[in-house]
Scaffold this motif. Sequence first.
Motif, mmCIF file in Angstrom:
data_model
loop_
_atom_site.group_PDB
_atom_site.id
_atom_site.type_symbol
_atom_site.label_atom_id
_atom_site.label_comp_id
_atom_site.label_asym_id
_atom_site.label_seq_id
_atom_site.Cartn_x
_atom_site.Cartn_y
_atom_site.Cartn_z
ATOM 1 N N THR A 130 43.037 40.784 51.663
ATOM 2 C CA THR A 130 42.547 41.608 51.039
ATOM 3 C C THR A 130 43.315 43.501 51.090
ATOM 4 O OG1 THR A 130 40.334 41.610 52.128
ATOM 5 C CG2 THR A 130 41.080 42.835 51.763
ATOM 6 N N LEU A 131 43.703 43.051 52.600
ATOM 7 C CA LEU A 131 45.146 44.335 52.173
ATOM 8 C C LEU A 131 46.744 44.386 51.582
ATOM 9 C CD1 LEU A 131 46.210 44.831 56.970
ATOM 10 C CD2 LEU A 131 44.570 45.497 55.359
ATOM 11 N N PHE A 132 46.555 42.453 51.121
ATOM 12 C CA PHE A 132 47.798 42.713 50.782
ATOM 13 C C PHE A 132 47.246 43.292 48.932
ATOM 14 C CE2 PHE A 132 49.375 39.561 47.073
ATOM 15 C CZ PHE A 132 50.832 39.841 48.036
ATOM 16 N N ALA A 133 46.159 42.778 48.817
ATOM 17 C CA ALA A 133 45.738 43.200 47.425
ATOM 18 C C ALA A 133 45.362 44.944 47.233
ATOM 19 C CB ALA A 133 44.281 42.384 47.151
ATOM 20 N N SER A 134 45.416 45.123 48.471
ATOM 21 C CA SER A 134 44.710 46.543 48.326
ATOM 22 C C SER A 134 46.454 47.468 48.092
ATOM 23 C CB SER A 134 43.939 47.617 49.825
ATOM 24 O OG SER A 134 43.895 46.843 50.198
ATOM 25 N N ALA A 135 47.020 47.087 48.608
ATOM 26 C CA ALA A 135 48.392 47.856 48.534
ATOM 27 C C ALA A 135 49.048 47.698 46.682
ATOM 28 C CB ALA A 135 49.888 47.075 49.439
ATOM 29 N N TYR A 136 48.200 46.518 46.740
ATOM 30 C CA TYR A 136 48.605 46.820 44.856
ATOM 31 C C TYR A 136 48.043 47.471 43.818
ATOM 32 C CZ TYR A 136 52.731 43.293 45.221
ATOM 33 O OH TYR A 136 53.234 42.761 45.428
ATOM 34 N N MET A 137 46.465 47.704 44.817
ATOM 35 C CA MET A 137 45.932 47.988 43.971
ATOM 36 C C MET A 137 46.150 50.074 43.816
ATOM 37 S SD MET A 137 43.062 47.497 42.140
ATOM 38 C CE MET A 137 42.621 46.104 42.852
ATOM 39 N N ALA A 138 45.837 50.214 45.501
ATOM 40 C CA ALA A 138 46.839 51.372 45.349
ATOM 41 C C ALA A 138 48.032 52.458 44.225
ATOM 42 C CB ALA A 138 47.413 51.646 46.651
ATOM 43 N N GLU A 139 49.195 51.149 44.354
ATOM 44 C CA GLU A 139 49.889 51.083 43.184
ATOM 45 C C GLU A 139 49.202 51.646 41.537
ATOM 46 O OE1 GLU A 139 52.033 52.999 45.365
ATOM 47 O OE2 GLU A 139 53.647 52.293 43.797
ATOM 48 N N THR A 190 45.552 43.172 38.367
ATOM 49 C CA THR A 190 45.924 43.137 40.559
ATOM 50 C C THR A 190 45.114 41.723 40.543
ATOM 51 O OG1 THR A 190 46.341 45.474 40.084
ATOM 52 C CG2 THR A 190 45.541 43.924 42.300
ATOM 53 N N PHE A 191 43.728 42.224 40.170
ATOM 54 C CA PHE A 191 42.420 40.844 40.364
ATOM 55 C C PHE A 191 43.136 39.734 39.933
ATOM 56 C CE2 PHE A 191 38.582 44.019 39.968
ATOM 57 C CZ PHE A 191 38.589 44.846 41.019
ATOM 58 N N ILE A 192 42.966 39.168 38.786
ATOM 59 C CA ILE A 192 43.516 37.766 37.749
ATOM 60 C C ILE A 192 44.976 37.658 39.485
ATOM 61 C CG2 ILE A 192 44.637 36.693 36.467
ATOM 62 C CD1 ILE A 192 44.007 38.704 34.452
ATOM 63 N N GLY A 193 46.263 38.126 39.477
ATOM 64 C CA GLY A 193 46.747 37.961 40.976
ATOM 65 C C GLY A 193 46.101 37.346 42.202
ATOM 66 N N VAL A 194 45.495 37.947 42.762
ATOM 67 C CA VAL A 194 44.890 38.021 43.692
ATOM 68 C C VAL A 194 44.016 36.726 43.621
ATOM 69 C CG1 VAL A 194 43.195 38.669 45.230
ATOM 70 C CG2 VAL A 194 44.768 40.369 44.667
ATOM 71 N N PHE A 195 43.550 36.405 42.363
ATOM 72 C CA PHE A 195 42.369 34.733 42.773
ATOM 73 C C PHE A 195 43.797 34.164 42.541
ATOM 74 C CE2 PHE A 195 39.781 31.716 40.378
ATOM 75 C CZ PHE A 195 39.381 32.123 40.947
ATOM 76 N N LYS A 196 45.015 34.306 41.709
ATOM 77 C CA LYS A 196 45.426 33.500 41.524
ATOM 78 C C LYS A 196 46.487 32.950 43.046
ATOM 79 C CE LYS A 196 47.397 34.482 38.428
ATOM 80 N NZ LYS A 196 48.910 34.593 37.232
#
Lengths: 433, 418
Positions: A307-316, A363-369
């Motif tokens: 989640t932390l990883f995804a949120s940083a990408y989401m923030a950008e 980003t969602f797709i990347g997180v799921f992968k």
Amino acid sequence: MADISFVRTEMLPEKTPPATSVGLIGWMRENLFSGWFNSILTVVSLGFIYYVLAGVLPWMFQSSWTANSLSQCREAISAAHGEGASGACWAVVRERYLQLIYGFYPDHLYWRPNIAFLLTLAALAPILFSALPRKMLWLAVVAPFAVPWLLWGGSAWLPLSAALGFVLGYGAFRGVSQLNGSLAAIIAGVAAPVLWWMLLAGPFAALVQSILPVGIEPVESRAFGGFMLSITIGVVAIVCSLPIGIVLALGRQSNLLIVRTLCIGFIEFVRGVPLITLLFVASTLLNIFMPPGTNFDIILRVMIMVTLFASAYMAEVIRGGLAALPKGQYEAADSLGLDYWKAQRLIIMPQALKISIPGIVSTFIGVFKDTTLVSIIGLLDPLGLSNAIRADANWNGIVWELYGFIALMFFIFCFSMSRYSMFLERKLQTGHR
Amino acid sequence: MTTFTDPHKESFRLSMLIYDTRYRSMTIQVVAMFGFMLMAAWLINNTIQNLNALGKPIDFGFFSEPASYDINQRLIEYNSRDSHLRASFVGLLNTLMVAAMGCALATVLGVVIGVLRLSGNWLVARIMTVYVETFRNVPVLLWIVFFMAMLIETLPAPNAFRGENATASMWLGDSVAVTNRGLYVPEPLFSRSLGDVSFFGAFNISLDLIAIVAVLAGGLYVSHRIKVRADRVQEATGIRPTTWYQRLGVVAVPVIVLLAGLGFHLGFPALKGFNFQGGIYMRNSLLALWLALSLYTAAFIAEIVRAGILAISRGQTEAAAALGLRPNRIMNLVILPQALRVIIPPLISQYLNLTKNSSLAIAVGYMDITGTLGGITMNQTGRELECVLLLMLVYLTISLSISLVMNWYNERVKLVER
């Protein structure tokens, strides 16, 4: 003298266009054979397609669905299609698909992840498709508590007492805001549920459970695996990363120096390291960072890190949307006298999020992968399970069928997500062109 | 008579810290700072307590101990008696090598695929769409293990090359051997080598290589000067002097002379015993990682290139044509400079992703920095905290240096608007 001048007085009927420029032939001339170079490309492509299909199709269909081991598979295929014929052994998928989907979840409890999955879908549906009745949004309120309970089982009072925290928070907020100012109300609204969760929720649930036991069979995290694990981690990371990402993006855009520095530091740090190192942190270090004696679940730790990883990408991604918004929008919001949060909620965010939809979904797709990476730290996601299956003596040496099946499942999920994002973009398109 | 007094000067009250926007931001920052420091202190305190309980305070002394494990793909000399530090350094070089190889191949493939996706040929465009969608929607880890399996399962074993009726044969006139253990290609050898030069006593770099690079760089510089002069002549007279043979000459001739002087020849791999000897050996783990990362990233780069080209409006092409430029020059002078401005930033972020994804090497046993420092060294020494933190620091350094380059480039090509 004869008058040889001629003036046509009636229209001629239209002629049909030449056969080479309409219909199939015309289309082919235009799109496949419009010049010598294109013709060569077409021929080469046709050859390539033939080569691939000639290799793959016989292998796919000269297959065995019934065998119980790889050697049986090969015998069956040779018997059916002649000696030396190579074919897919889909039997491994038939035998192990339940494992690939549910991992080692007890098989008499498969209904629970099934219902949890359907509930998640039903909860997401009204958010994703605005045509659905708004009453379904209640499912989205229920699902965050019901789904973990269904998956992990245990006392039904635990999710209820967790939900009670939110009710308490709301109650405290309303109560205090009547007595005192809004700030005190916000503090009370945050502090009450936090205190409840940290101190009282567990004992309360245990107490009620001892008086009135309601519960379902608990399932250990170790039993989780397969696509169920991927989807669980993926959905949690996706759902949680969006709000955290929005907050981080706002923090990064903020005028407050310290807040901005903290946000930039967090975002750049997380984006600068590979996810696998964060998973190493989850598997080896997180327990060191916690008070001595804490030992919480590996799947929970992985979820936090992803989640932390995804949120940083989401923030950008969201920062990109905020930056793309014309400055006039901010100024208009200010001139209407809206305060910061109202301006964000009513004017900035709806537009910024709309602009960043493609980025958010990718980003969602990347997180799921990326959930497949948990196999490296020993969780049994589909890839981890595929290694376990290949270690089985019956299926030792099977490769393509398993990888093909897993790849197909991921493809279906990710592709449908990207199609949905295109649908959403079209639906929200308000520009005039 | 009335007197006017100044409006009542508000004295500072505590509530202004919250309700006055002049002070509120200060309050928020102080609270944020305080919260952050509290959390950091809490985490550090926990860590110290836990480490003390485990009896292993933070200590980087293990780096000088012998690593006692082998690394089979390496750029510098290494054996198992060398220290953990050197093992990590070998891993770092391996990471950088696969990242550089991957970026190069991914760029070439991505540009070709991106352009072909815009092709007027319906079939080619469809094939490229299928390629992009297939690679983008399947996890990269799956591609890596898939390629690894493909190399192991479908390529011949070294003993298939043996004997009278060998089932496999080497490529390109017995110079390249493709086996399921890896790829053997000819290596450059120098019969009159200049020897090695040692850096900090830690690793050696061949002087031959340095000499060749230096001569090549010099040639390229002279070639650039020739171009600049040709440009100037063209500005002044309108006639561009023909310089391609000069430019080719100043680059190629010195290098060829140097190679001949050093006695350059190729060392071919040959089957000896159970395996091939000689030549440059690329293990199948390296190949699988390289191919998978490149093909996966190429799909993303293709989309970036396509978007970049589509972002340039048709009016630009038409305007350039109206000025009388030829199609070639339209591409070079009008379209590409603008498209590159759109393409380069996301392209570099793809390079970053590729570099970070190369940490998945651990899945196929390629010894990059994650495999050495974050893998075997960590497991052997039990120093998780030190190893993981250093590992993060290394990746962070790589990422931030690439970002710096990107920001510098962005500043340089930024459109100067009103």
